[in-house]
Design a protein around this motif. Structure first.
Motif, mmCIF file in Angstrom:
data_model
loop_
_atom_site.group_PDB
_atom_site.id
_atom_site.type_symbol
_atom_site.label_atom_id
_atom_site.label_comp_id
_atom_site.label_asym_id
_atom_site.label_seq_id
_atom_site.Cartn_x
_atom_site.Cartn_y
_atom_site.Cartn_z
ATOM 1 N N VAL A 122 0.864 -1.177 0.000
ATOM 2 C CA VAL A 122 0.000 0.000 0.000
ATOM 3 C C VAL A 122 0.900 1.226 0.000
ATOM 4 N N PRO A 123 0.907 2.010 -1.062
ATOM 5 C CA PRO A 123 1.797 3.171 -1.112
ATOM 6 C C PRO A 123 1.463 4.187 -0.025
ATOM 7 N N TYR A 124 2.510 4.769 0.541
ATOM 8 C CA TYR A 124 2.344 5.834 1.524
ATOM 9 C C TYR A 124 3.458 6.841 1.295
ATOM 10 N N ALA A 125 3.086 8.111 1.195
ATOM 11 C CA ALA A 125 4.088 9.152 0.936
ATOM 12 C C ALA A 125 3.895 10.349 1.854
ATOM 13 N N GLY A 126 3.352 10.117 3.036
ATOM 14 C CA GLY A 126 3.161 11.213 3.968
ATOM 15 C C GLY A 126 1.924 12.030 3.630
ATOM 16 N N ASP A 127 1.905 13.255 4.118
ATOM 17 C CA ASP A 127 0.732 14.114 3.968
ATOM 18 C C ASP A 127 0.865 15.113 2.824
ATOM 19 N N ARG A 128 1.857 14.947 1.983
ATOM 20 C CA ARG A 128 2.046 15.890 0.874
ATOM 21 C C ARG A 128 0.922 15.755 -0.145
ATOM 22 N N ARG A 129 0.580 16.871 -0.793
ATOM 23 C CA ARG A 129 -0.455 16.877 -1.813
ATOM 24 C C ARG A 129 0.154 17.177 -3.175
ATOM 25 N N LEU A 130 -0.509 16.681 -4.204
ATOM 26 C CA LEU A 130 -0.062 16.978 -5.558
ATOM 27 C C LEU A 130 -0.372 18.426 -5.916
ATOM 28 N N PRO A 131 0.486 19.087 -6.680
ATOM 29 C CA PRO A 131 0.092 20.366 -7.272
ATOM 30 C C PRO A 131 -1.152 20.145 -8.143
ATOM 31 N N ASP A 132 -2.026 21.129 -8.200
ATOM 32 C CA ASP A 132 -3.282 20.968 -8.934
ATOM 33 C C ASP A 132 -3.043 20.574 -10.392
ATOM 34 N N TRP A 133 -2.039 21.169 -11.016
ATOM 35 C CA TRP A 133 -1.810 20.882 -12.437
ATOM 36 C C TRP A 133 -1.342 19.451 -12.658
ATOM 37 N N LEU A 134 -0.708 18.855 -11.646
ATOM 38 C CA LEU A 134 -0.231 17.487 -11.785
ATOM 39 C C LEU A 134 -1.326 16.474 -11.439
ATOM 40 N N ALA A 135 -2.330 16.917 -10.712
ATOM 41 C CA ALA A 135 -3.451 16.034 -10.368
ATOM 42 C C ALA A 135 -4.420 15.854 -11.532
ATOM 43 N N GLU A 136 -4.367 16.749 -12.494
ATOM 44 C CA GLU A 136 -5.264 16.650 -13.641
ATOM 45 C C GLU A 136 -4.824 15.534 -14.578
ATOM 46 N N PRO A 137 -5.765 14.763 -15.140
ATOM 47 C CA PRO A 137 -5.395 13.720 -16.114
ATOM 48 C C PRO A 137 -4.651 14.343 -17.293
ATOM 49 N N PRO A 138 -3.580 13.737 -17.746
ATOM 50 C CA PRO A 138 -2.794 14.329 -18.835
ATOM 51 C C PRO A 138 -3.517 14.271 -20.173
ATOM 52 N N ARG A 139 -3.285 15.280 -21.008
ATOM 53 C CA ARG A 139 -3.870 15.299 -22.352
ATOM 54 C C ARG A 139 -3.066 14.469 -23.332
ATOM 55 N N ARG A 140 -1.819 14.230 -23.007
ATOM 56 C CA ARG A 140 -0.980 13.331 -23.800
ATOM 57 C C ARG A 140 -0.092 12.577 -22.819
ATOM 58 N N PRO A 141 0.661 11.604 -23.266
ATOM 59 C CA PRO A 141 1.447 10.819 -22.308
ATOM 60 C C PRO A 141 2.289 11.703 -21.374
ATOM 61 N N ARG A 142 2.341 11.292 -20.114
ATOM 62 C CA ARG A 142 3.110 12.026 -19.108
ATOM 63 C C ARG A 142 4.168 11.092 -18.533
ATOM 64 N N ILE A 143 5.382 11.618 -18.406
ATOM 65 C CA ILE A 143 6.485 10.847 -17.838
ATOM 66 C C ILE A 143 7.002 11.585 -16.610
ATOM 67 N N LEU A 144 6.893 10.955 -15.455
ATOM 68 C CA LEU A 144 7.503 11.491 -14.246
ATOM 69 C C LEU A 144 8.967 11.084 -14.208
ATOM 70 N N VAL A 145 9.805 11.913 -13.610
ATOM 71 C CA VAL A 145 11.212 11.578 -13.423
ATOM 72 C C VAL A 145 11.555 11.874 -11.969
#
Length: 356
Positions: free
Chosen positions: A182-205
């Motif tokens: 079960v993933p756990y990453a603390g209480d941090r929240r995503l920036p709003d723009w990153l929480a939105e579904p991508p319009r084209r493929p998205r690659i995190l680094v």
């Protein structure tokens, strides 16, 4: 039941222990964490600092100076668990006395420890308390525990139970007491723009929270290739100063939530990120490196759920394959389903109560 949870003083070792600790507390049991360093960032629990002032880098440097012949193997990712055994032996030496005092004062009924918190097994033996080994990676936990080289070789109690979170098709070994990751990453929240579904493929680094030996050019190589990749690329905690088009950056972002929003990921091969991508069914490209990073990369690649490369081999073609290869995408979804079918943490509470 009073359960003392101990982890090595690094956030990547503490956070994987939180879901089971929550399940224990929600079942009515008392839970106390014992750790140090940036592991103290865990929230929502009472936490004891058992190595005040701990910093990882000086201990790692001291260990490498004492064992210079292992440095070359560590850089190549071939020394594990020998280097890890010496390094975390030294870390556990610093934790042991305060952890034992904490345990004697708190009087736990069970001690739950991760493979690189060998002090848990030592104190379980000294107090005659059942110890439960909870694996937190794709590596074999009992093997890591056995490899830990603490000063004076104190006696360690054999675990009363071993909880394994690695999906069997990836780890290529059976499960002892299986538990869903079960993933756990603390209480941090995503920036709003990153929480939105991508319009084209998205690659995190994403790069490691623990500095590895040698330069880290993974992000700069991905950024250099970005112009020729039909995808939006997001650098998390970047070490790149100038960002080309199609590349954005964020100082902090919880990896599990970012993956859930729809993304593939390029990363350093740490256990938490690797397992989070497997749980999300996200294609991943793992850069081989020191410690368990090569091990994790090659296990994921062998399963077909991701790609494993050396840093110098990151190219636009490879990044394009990451987001277009249907075989990799299908295997990643299969592993995600396998993890979902494993028992959740709350199903392990009774096994811990009966252990010993």
């Amino acid at each position: 039941m009073r359960v003392l949870v101990v982890a090595a003083p690094l956030i990547g070792h503490v956070f994987p222990m939180v879901p089971l600790a929550r399940a224990l507390r929600e079942a009515g049991h008392e839970v106390l964490f014992a750790t140090a360093g940036d592991g103290l960032r865990v929230t929502g629990f009472e936490v004891r600092d058992v190595a005040p002032g701990f910093r990882f880098a000086p201990v790692a440097a001291w260990t490498m100076l004492r064992h210079p012949l292992l440095i070359r193997h560590e850089l190549a990712g071939t020394a594990r668990p020998r280097v890890v055994g010496h390094l975390f032996g030294a870390i556990n030496d610093r934790m042991l006395d305060r952890f034992e005092r904490t345990a004697r004062q708190w009087r736990p009924d069970r001690i739950v420890y991760e493979p690189l918190a060998a002090a848990g097994a030592v104190v379980a033996a000294r107090l005659g308390v059942p110890g439960i080994l909870q694996e937190t990676s794709l590596f074999d936990g009992p093997a890591l525990l056995a490899a830990t080289r603490m000063r004076g070789r104190p006696q360690m109690a054999a675990p009363a139970a071993v909880i394994r979170i690695a999906p069997a098709s990836v780890a290529r070994r059976g499960t002892h007491l299986p538990m869903r990751f079960v993933p756990y990453a603390g209480d941090r929240r995503l920036p709003d723009w990153l929480a939105e579904p991508p319009r084209r493929p998205r690659i995190l680094v994403s790069r490691s929270t623990v500095p590895a030996p040698g330069p880290d050019r993974m992000m700069s190589r991905v950024a250099a290739a970005a112009e020729h990749v039909d995808a939006d690329i997001v650098l998390i905690r970047p070490n790149v100063r100038r960002l080309p088009p199609h590349v954005r950056a964020t100082d902090e972002a919880p990896i599990p939530a970012a993956l859930a929003a729809g993304a593939a990921i390029v990363h350093h091969g740490g256990a938490g990120t690797t397992l989070s991508a497997l749980q999300a069914g996200a294609p991943q490209l793992i850069v081989r490196g020191a410690g368990d990073r090569r091990h994790n990369a090659e296990l994921v690649a062998a399963r077909g759920a991701g790609l494993a490369v050396d840093e110098r081999d990151i190219t636009p073609t490879l990044l394009t394959r990451l987001v277009t290869d249907p075989v990799v995408a299908s295997a990643a979804v299969e592993v995600s389903a396998e993890i979902a079918a494993m028992p959740p943490p709350e199903h392990l509470v009774e096994a811990i109560r009966q252990a010993g």
